[in-house]
Design an enzyme around this catalytic site. Sequence first.
Site, PDB file in Angstrom:
ATOM      1  N   HIS A 121       5.840  -0.789   0.473  1.00 41.26           N
ATOM      2  CA  HIS A 121       4.825  -1.108  -0.537  1.00 41.26           C
ATOM      3  C   HIS A 121       4.521   0.077  -1.442  1.00 41.26           C
ATOM      4  O   HIS A 121       4.478   1.229  -1.007  1.00 41.26           O
ATOM      5  CB  HIS A 121       3.556  -1.680   0.093  1.00 41.26           C
ATOM      6  N   HIS A 134      -5.248   6.573   4.603  1.00 44.34           N
ATOM      7  CA  HIS A 134      -6.228   6.000   3.679  1.00 44.34           C
ATOM      8  C   HIS A 134      -7.311   7.015   3.304  1.00 44.34           C
ATOM      9  O   HIS A 134      -8.434   6.623   2.962  1.00 44.34           O
ATOM     10  CB  HIS A 134      -6.887   4.745   4.257  1.00 44.34           C
ATOM     11  N   GLU A 168      -0.151  -4.518  -0.711  1.00 43.11           N
ATOM     12  CA  GLU A 168      -0.124  -4.528   0.751  1.00 43.11           C
ATOM     13  C   GLU A 168      -1.477  -4.147   1.317  1.00 43.11           C
ATOM     14  O   GLU A 168      -1.917  -4.700   2.329  1.00 43.11           O
ATOM     15  CB  GLU A 168       0.959  -3.566   1.260  1.00 43.11           C
TER      16      GLU A 168
END
Length: 342
Positions: free
Chosen positions: A64, A313, A202
């Site tokens: 992704h 993240h 994604e």
Amino acid sequence: MVTDLLKTLCALPGVSSREDEVRDYLRALAAPHAHSIRVDTMGNLIVEKKGIVPGCKKLMLAAHMDEVGLMVHTITDEGYLKFDTVGGIDRRVLLGKPVLVGPEKLPGIIGLKAYHLTSRDEEKKVPKLKELAIDIGAKDKEEASAHVHLGDVAVFDTDVAEFGHGFLKAKAIDDRIGCAVMAQLLQEPLPMDTTFVFTVQEEVGTRGAFGAAFSVKPDIALVLEGTTAADLPDMDSHKKVCAPGGGPVIPYMDGGTVYDRGLFELLRTLAEQSRIPWQTKEYLSGGTDAAAIQRSREGVRVAAISAAVRYLHAPSSVASLEDCQNILILARRFLQAVAAME
């Protein structure tokens, strides 16, 4: 080596639904080597490359392009930008972080009220998103609105750097590592016809992969990803997922997929035969595009190879460059093995 490719890709902005710069770069890179290139309705980049033989199975590789980020939903009278997250972000990592906002890539800082104005009770709590704002240095709403519009996204402004014993620090290693490996493979002779899919969205629910799998109609799919490391010293041993430097991660299961057992065993055997160190997830967490691909049509056999990534993240993630190189080698071996299937 995929290092230079990975560094370039990590530096590009590509918040979910705004993957344009990443897609444009990869499309230009793939064009001289591809049999066909198209962008589907969702924005997935689908590249087909001919190999030495067609292969008895239709093979799809997927990674992704998108990354987590922020989206502006309000501009205050004072010129601050209120936002929501795009993808899963821990609010604790946001305070004080630099970002680039909108098409103009305006520099901004995520701010909160001053510490000396914080109550004892507030000190013990993670600030809510509504308490945070992006400061772009605008004097008022009118000035801010001249440069930023509702729906614009903000991406973390992070330097890409090598450090320590072969580690890379950057944003969006999840999943620019997969994109880098696929881009490298595209530039090499392939043992069989292969479809490379650089997916979108994604991070907000594997949305791009679902449509791409219906379009490509693969028999076998290999997903190349970044996965949560969770190898910090204060973690309980039974909750440590995997570790950077331990080799490619070959999962048998995660939060969204039970991977094809035969393909899992194939990857494990290929790694051991090639003397590539490998690991699997010791604590099941996360999910990948494999979940969407596996469920498409009448079903697809899926496997994955991931890089163990610390601080997933977050504005800065960390991965082992040796792991990344070994993922490339193992993916090559996988293509050769699938090409030899009857």
